[in-house]
Motif scaffolding. Sequence first.
Motif, short mmCIF file in Angstrom:
data_model
loop_
_atom_site.label_atom_id
_atom_site.label_comp_id
_atom_site.label_asym_id
_atom_site.label_seq_id
_atom_site.Cartn_x
_atom_site.Cartn_y
_atom_site.Cartn_z
N GLY A 1 39.59 0.51 47.36
CA GLY A 1 39.84 1.12 46.06
C GLY A 1 40.71 0.27 45.15
O GLY A 1 40.91 0.59 43.97
N ALA A 2 41.23 -0.85 45.66
CA ALA A 2 42.12 -1.69 44.85
C ALA A 2 41.36 -2.42 43.74
O ALA A 2 41.94 -2.83 42.73
N GLY A 3 40.06 -2.63 43.96
CA GLY A 3 39.27 -3.34 42.94
C GLY A 3 38.71 -4.66 43.43
O GLY A 3 38.27 -5.49 42.62
N LYS A 4 38.67 -4.86 44.74
CA LYS A 4 38.18 -6.14 45.28
C LYS A 4 36.72 -6.39 44.87
O LYS A 4 36.37 -7.48 44.45
N GLU B 1 47.64 5.59 42.10
CA GLU B 1 46.54 4.99 41.33
C GLU B 1 45.39 4.61 42.27
O GLU B 1 44.22 4.76 41.93
N LEU B 2 45.75 4.16 43.45
CA LEU B 2 44.71 3.80 44.44
C LEU B 2 43.85 5.03 44.77
O LEU B 2 42.63 4.98 44.77
N GLY C 1 37.66 8.50 42.06
CA GLY C 1 36.82 8.29 40.88
C GLY C 1 35.53 7.55 41.21
O GLY C 1 34.55 7.64 40.48
N ARG C 2 35.53 6.81 42.32
CA ARG C 2 34.35 6.03 42.69
C ARG C 2 33.25 6.92 43.29
O ARG C 2 32.08 6.56 43.28
N GLU D 1 32.87 8.12 48.88
CA GLU D 1 33.28 8.53 50.23
C GLU D 1 33.37 10.05 50.35
O GLU D 1 33.71 10.74 49.37
N SER D 2 33.14 10.53 51.55
CA SER D 2 33.42 11.94 51.83
C SER D 2 34.95 12.09 51.87
O SER D 2 35.67 11.09 51.97
N GLU D 3 35.44 13.34 51.87
CA GLU D 3 36.89 13.56 51.91
C GLU D 3 37.50 12.93 53.18
O GLU D 3 38.55 12.28 53.12
N SER D 4 36.81 13.06 54.32
CA SER D 4 37.40 12.52 55.56
C SER D 4 37.40 10.99 55.52
O SER D 4 38.38 10.36 55.92
N ALA D 5 36.32 10.39 55.01
CA ALA D 5 36.28 8.92 54.91
C ALA D 5 37.36 8.43 53.94
O ALA D 5 37.98 7.38 54.14
N LEU D 6 37.60 9.22 52.90
CA LEU D 6 38.62 8.85 51.91
C LEU D 6 40.02 8.88 52.54
O LEU D 6 40.84 7.98 52.33
#
Length: 194
Positions: free
Chosen positions: A25-28, A139-140, A146-147, A150-155
């Motif tokens: 989620g950092a933007g890589k 922010e991460l 916002g992307r 991912e499911s909630e658990s993967a997030l």
Amino acid sequence: MYRENARTDSEHRVGKLFVLSGPSGAGKGTLRERALADIPGLVYSVSCTTRQPRPGEIDGREYRFITHEQFRAWIAEGRFLEYAHVHDDMYGTLKADVLRELDAGRSVLLEIDVQGALQVREKMPEAVLVFVDVPSVEELERRLRGRHTESESALQVRLANALKELALKDEYDHIIVNDELASACEQLRRIITQ
Ligand code: ADP
Ligand code: 5GP
């Protein structure tokens, strides 16, 4: 075996290896796409993974999606430059992919986790390690949510792993705080082209 001598021979120019890491989620991915579009002669090494493709992902483009069995066989055959267990799946970079591009004079960008980055440094100390940081953990989480990938658990797994990744950022040659995107892109462009 990587041809170490060829790299130090000024008449035989070969590419440089760049490693991009940072929390999910950092933007890589965003920075990587910009760098590949902007910098001629830079190529991306497509990793292998055992995770399932997300909607829209194509085998051979985002990743080579392989089975656990195949992954284990390639580990046993010594085909990975680096590999790691990340977010419940295996991810790895094939040695042959990277060496082929470097020997052809192209610079290579890897986007891999911190465990993998440190393995690359061990094997190829001349690799340039770049960490993509975020202004804050809040922010991460906003970016990850916002992307919508991912499911909630993967997030939750990704957020927990983010803290482990952030703890290792001082191991890197460069840290880019991806606050304002244009500025972060410019910092990466300079690191790669300098
Ligand atoms: P990663 O590859 O590190 O997991 P992504 O490149 O997918 O991260 O970015 C995560 C989300 O954050 C995406 O929705 C992306 O558009 C957004 N993003 C990337 N950079 C910025 C930035 N500087 N400011 C705000 N949002 C950003
Ligand atoms: P995602 O599943 O979101 O595409 O990627 C999850 C994580 O795996 C990211 O941190 C990404 O950098 C990492 N990753 C992707 N490819 C590789 C790889 O080849 N090796 C290692 N070690 N990590 C990887």
